[in-house]
Design an enzyme around this catalytic site. Sequence first.
Site, PDB file in Angstrom:
ATOM      1  N   ARG A 236     -35.965  -3.535   2.496  1.00  0.00           N
ATOM      2  CA  ARG A 236     -35.173  -3.988   3.607  1.00  0.00           C
ATOM      3  C   ARG A 236     -35.783  -3.888   4.903  1.00  0.00           C
ATOM      4  O   ARG A 236     -36.251  -4.932   5.388  1.00  0.00           O
ATOM      5  CB  ARG A 236     -33.976  -2.766   3.481  1.00  0.00           C
ATOM      6  CG  ARG A 236     -32.676  -3.192   4.628  1.00  0.00           C
ATOM      7  CD  ARG A 236     -33.076  -2.997   6.162  1.00  0.00           C
ATOM      8  NE  ARG A 236     -33.303  -1.814   6.619  1.00  0.00           N
ATOM      9  CZ  ARG A 236     -33.718  -1.347   7.842  1.00  0.00           C
ATOM     10  NH1 ARG A 236     -33.952  -2.340   8.693  1.00  0.00           N
ATOM     11  NH2 ARG A 236     -33.627  -0.024   7.910  1.00  0.00           N
ATOM     12  N   ASP A 237     -36.168  -2.740   5.326  1.00  0.00           N
ATOM     13  CA  ASP A 237     -37.088  -2.670   6.543  1.00  0.00           C
ATOM     14  C   ASP A 237     -38.382  -3.177   6.473  1.00  0.00           C
ATOM     15  O   ASP A 237     -38.845  -3.896   7.590  1.00  0.00           O
ATOM     16  CB  ASP A 237     -37.384  -1.132   6.784  1.00  0.00           C
ATOM     17  CG  ASP A 237     -37.701  -0.937   8.254  1.00  0.00           C
ATOM     18  OD1 ASP A 237     -37.524  -1.727   9.171  1.00  0.00           O
ATOM     19  OD2 ASP A 237     -38.312   0.317   8.749  1.00  0.00           O
TER      20      ASP A 237
ATOM     21  N   HIS B  47     -44.305   5.031  11.774  1.00  0.00           N
ATOM     22  CA  HIS B  47     -44.811   3.813  11.667  1.00  0.00           C
ATOM     23  C   HIS B  47     -46.197   4.086  11.939  1.00  0.00           C
ATOM     24  O   HIS B  47     -46.655   5.047  12.713  1.00  0.00           O
ATOM     25  CB  HIS B  47     -44.431   2.818  12.806  1.00  0.00           C
ATOM     26  CG  HIS B  47     -43.390   2.000  12.185  1.00  0.00           C
ATOM     27  ND1 HIS B  47     -42.877   0.667  12.219  1.00  0.00           N
ATOM     28  CD2 HIS B  47     -42.065   2.670  11.729  1.00  0.00           C
ATOM     29  CE1 HIS B  47     -41.731   0.363  11.699  1.00  0.00           C
ATOM     30  NE2 HIS B  47     -41.091   1.458  11.343  1.00  0.00           N
TER      31      HIS B  47
ATOM     32  N   HIS C 264     -39.654   8.974   9.603  1.00  0.00           N
ATOM     33  CA  HIS C 264     -39.641   7.584   9.507  1.00  0.00           C
ATOM     34  C   HIS C 264     -40.783   7.029  10.670  1.00  0.00           C
ATOM     35  O   HIS C 264     -40.522   6.573  11.516  1.00  0.00           O
ATOM     36  CB  HIS C 264     -38.314   7.070   9.667  1.00  0.00           C
ATOM     37  CG  HIS C 264     -38.454   5.450   9.540  1.00  0.00           C
ATOM     38  ND1 HIS C 264     -37.625   4.812   8.587  1.00  0.00           N
ATOM     39  CD2 HIS C 264     -38.900   4.536  10.281  1.00  0.00           C
ATOM     40  CE1 HIS C 264     -37.748   3.355   8.589  1.00  0.00           C
ATOM     41  NE2 HIS C 264     -38.524   3.372   9.490  1.00  0.00           N
TER      42      HIS C 264
ATOM     43  N   ASN D 194     -44.122   0.405   8.656  1.00  0.00           N
ATOM     44  CA  ASN D 194     -44.070   1.847   8.226  1.00  0.00           C
ATOM     45  C   ASN D 194     -45.431   2.284   7.598  1.00  0.00           C
ATOM     46  O   ASN D 194     -45.819   1.421   6.937  1.00  0.00           O
ATOM     47  CB  ASN D 194     -42.706   2.049   7.209  1.00  0.00           C
ATOM     48  CG  ASN D 194     -41.498   1.443   7.940  1.00  0.00           C
ATOM     49  OD1 ASN D 194     -40.927   2.269   8.827  1.00  0.00           O
ATOM     50  ND2 ASN D 194     -40.999   0.607   7.444  1.00  0.00           N
TER      51      ASN D 194
ATOM     52  N   CYS E  15     -41.040  -4.165  13.757  1.00  0.00           N
ATOM     53  CA  CYS E  15     -39.776  -4.230  14.116  1.00  0.00           C
ATOM     54  C   CYS E  15     -39.815  -5.408  15.134  1.00  0.00           C
ATOM     55  O   CYS E  15     -40.687  -5.430  16.096  1.00  0.00           O
ATOM     56  CB  CYS E  15     -39.402  -2.744  14.902  1.00  0.00           C
ATOM     57  SG  CYS E  15     -37.962  -2.953  16.082  1.00  0.00           S
TER      58      CYS E  15
END
Length: 310
Positions: free
Chosen positions: A22-23, A219, A217, A259, A250
Amino acid sequence: MVMVSQENILPTHVKIVEMGPRDGLQNEKQPVSTEVKLELIKRLMDAGEKHIEATAFVSPKWVPQMADHNEIMQGLKTLDNTDDVMFPVLTPNLRGFEGALTGGAKEVAVFAAASESFSQKNINCSIAESIERFKPVMDAAKENNILVRGYVSCVLGCPFEGHIAPEKVAEVAKALYDLGCYEISLGDTIGTGTPSKAQAMIKEVAKYVPINHLACHFHDTYGQALANLYACLELGVSTIDSSVAGIGGCPYAPGATGNVATEDVIYMLNGLGIETGIDINKLVDAGVFISNELGRKPVSNAANAILTKR
């Protein structure tokens, strides 16, 4: 000077929440087919991953890559050995939640920001308004026994505001926890954090949300993600979000890279003797698979080192 061992402080087991499908993929400009996404999920499961963020119930207009969310949910039902695997999906509003529920989701995620500017750019509303929007989702989730995870973006810096006070992060995290989110994922969206800042932020948030309900979470924009994660592990955090092959970014955070790579996290945790249940070699294979589909090498130092030795 006497050095005090901190081995006892580190958790013995860490839960990995895989962001790749997803991300990781949502901001890739080239379309990735439903079949490839499901194959990636299957390979991640084969590597031992038990928490895999599968898709997002968001408008295809804003996130075209996630337009196949219904097909993904149907496809998950055809995979073997999913009984003990959770597939959280992103649901920014009640409409998204209803779609996820129809698809059979058992866990959903909502997202807020610790920065007013980022909140406006990302979801077109203030932080307070975003929290209000989640209330119907939380009520519906409670009614249907669905777990809700809460994300907080920009916890260690904002592309528009710069420094974000730990107190602001704590305020937003507390609001999500009080609403009923079982876990709060704290996101260094632009990857500007350093270990001391990460610890200061965690200590402040932990005044209001128990440490065992927090996730990191991070990056890796400035190459600090692993150092920051280690600093948070020392405080007792035992849940880490990461993305296979380091894919992701993002769209509303200029300059943000992916990430932290799951392979790099697992390599570090293995070296610390911390259990994850994940086979790093099978994980590397999954990363190679999706990287090949995207036409590039894995963005993971550990993966590339392992591949060189093969």
